[in-house]
Design an enzyme around this catalytic site. Sequence first.
Site, PDB file in Angstrom:
ATOM      1  N   ARG A  10      -3.156  17.538  24.444  1.00  0.00           N
ATOM      2  CA  ARG A  10      -2.703  17.762  25.817  1.00  0.00           C
ATOM      3  C   ARG A  10      -1.301  17.192  26.058  1.00  0.00           C
ATOM      4  NH1 ARG A  10      -7.407  15.648  28.845  1.00  0.00           N
ATOM      5  NH2 ARG A  10      -9.033  17.117  28.290  1.00  0.00           N
ATOM      6  N   ARG A  32      -0.271  17.328  32.726  1.00  0.00           N
ATOM      7  CA  ARG A  32      -0.024  16.879  34.092  1.00  0.00           C
ATOM      8  C   ARG A  32       0.601  15.492  34.205  1.00  0.00           C
ATOM      9  NH1 ARG A  32      -5.808  18.029  36.723  1.00  0.00           N
ATOM     10  NH2 ARG A  32      -6.436  17.308  34.652  1.00  0.00           N
ATOM     11  N   ARG A  52       4.347  24.387  36.461  1.00  0.00           N
ATOM     12  CA  ARG A  52       3.045  24.930  36.882  1.00  0.00           C
ATOM     13  C   ARG A  52       3.118  25.400  38.340  1.00  0.00           C
ATOM     14  NH1 ARG A  52      -3.125  22.626  36.130  1.00  0.00           N
ATOM     15  NH2 ARG A  52      -3.999  23.735  37.873  1.00  0.00           N
ATOM     16  N   ASP A  69      -5.606  27.649  26.916  1.00  0.00           N
ATOM     17  CA  ASP A  69      -6.871  27.017  27.294  1.00  0.00           C
ATOM     18  C   ASP A  69      -7.947  27.453  26.316  1.00  0.00           C
ATOM     19  OD1 ASP A  69      -9.572  27.004  29.134  1.00  0.00           O
ATOM     20  OD2 ASP A  69      -8.138  25.467  29.743  1.00  0.00           O
ATOM     21  N   TYR A  80     -19.881  26.283  28.307  1.00  0.00           N
ATOM     22  CA  TYR A  80     -19.255  26.718  29.560  1.00  0.00           C
ATOM     23  C   TYR A  80     -19.815  28.063  30.024  1.00  0.00           C
ATOM     24  CZ  TYR A  80     -15.766  23.023  29.021  1.00  0.00           C
ATOM     25  OH  TYR A  80     -15.135  21.793  28.906  1.00  0.00           O
TER      26      TYR A  80
END
Length: 354
Positions: free
Chosen positions: A27, A31, A40, A77, A154
């Site tokens: 990652r 963020r 973003r 992703d 998921y």
Amino acid sequence: MAELKNDRFLRALLRQPVDVTPVWMMRQAGRYLPEYKATRAQAGDFMSLCKNAELACEVTLQPLERYDLDAAILFSDILTIPDAMGLGLYFETGEGPRFRKIIRTEADVAALPVPDAARDLDYVMNAVKTIRSALNGRVPLIGFSGSPWTLATYMVEGGSSKDFRHIKQMMYATPEVLHQLLDKLAQSVTDYLNEQIRCGAQAVQIFDTWGGVLSPQMYMEFSLRYMRQIVSGLIREHDGRQVPVILFTKNGGQWLETLAEAGADALGLDWTTNIDDARRRVGHKVALQGNMDPSVLYAPPARIRAEVADILERFGPGEGHVFNLGHGIHQFVDPESAGVFVDAVHELSAKYHQ
């Protein structure tokens, strides 16, 4: 394609000599970086960012502008495959990923298509090509996918889960249905990773984020079995170079010996396993990637450096170590602390590669 100027990441994965231990962060485009948040916001939302090759390239390169990293990782992703199967991926603020369609029955599984990666996930391939071109040989590009088991969690739960109730019910009550789902996902992941390699990915990682929630027997049957199937079907040489494969099962340290036999070049470790113990257990079969607790990056610089020094000392001299965090970097980490970490790895590791 441009000649690779820094190949120490690929060399370390293949257990070849390097001058210093290579380092990247899971990652690393994320963020915690203000410039990522700005891009973003410009894209509008997360999936729009993933689907815009220029912006996905921009955020992939942002950490390389700040830090002396030894690899770039495709910005995407893990849930792109289920989305391409028609499940309707979306993101709820503060809730994480969600699917409009959930897979619970044999009929649901039977109706799922196996996507054609080149056609149905062309936006990912456009991003790979764009990033590889923009890197211009600076560092290698890592492609990735979720593992079949992790993707299935998921798809069956409908999003993130704390107890994995629905998928574990399927696993124990109707195992044949789950096997059908996992087989479709293994075919999809193999095609997806191979297409990434054809488009320019120089190493690939399979993220088995939720393998560690399984019992040993269930892990072998429902997770590792399908990762082995993928690894055996991957392109392992492209453009005259080997394409290393990394398997990462979070909380999978108890299965390292079996994982080392799965055919990958390297195993990712989280922070719950000591790297000296892991190295002793896998011997010379595979390289190891990891494994600092991401929370160490909240500490003062001296403490970060001490943790890096400890992990390097535990691994000891010799080849086959790629330094990384034991999972993704947290969004609240100070970017300066990530810089301390990266610089410490290079500075403190040189003596182990004399």
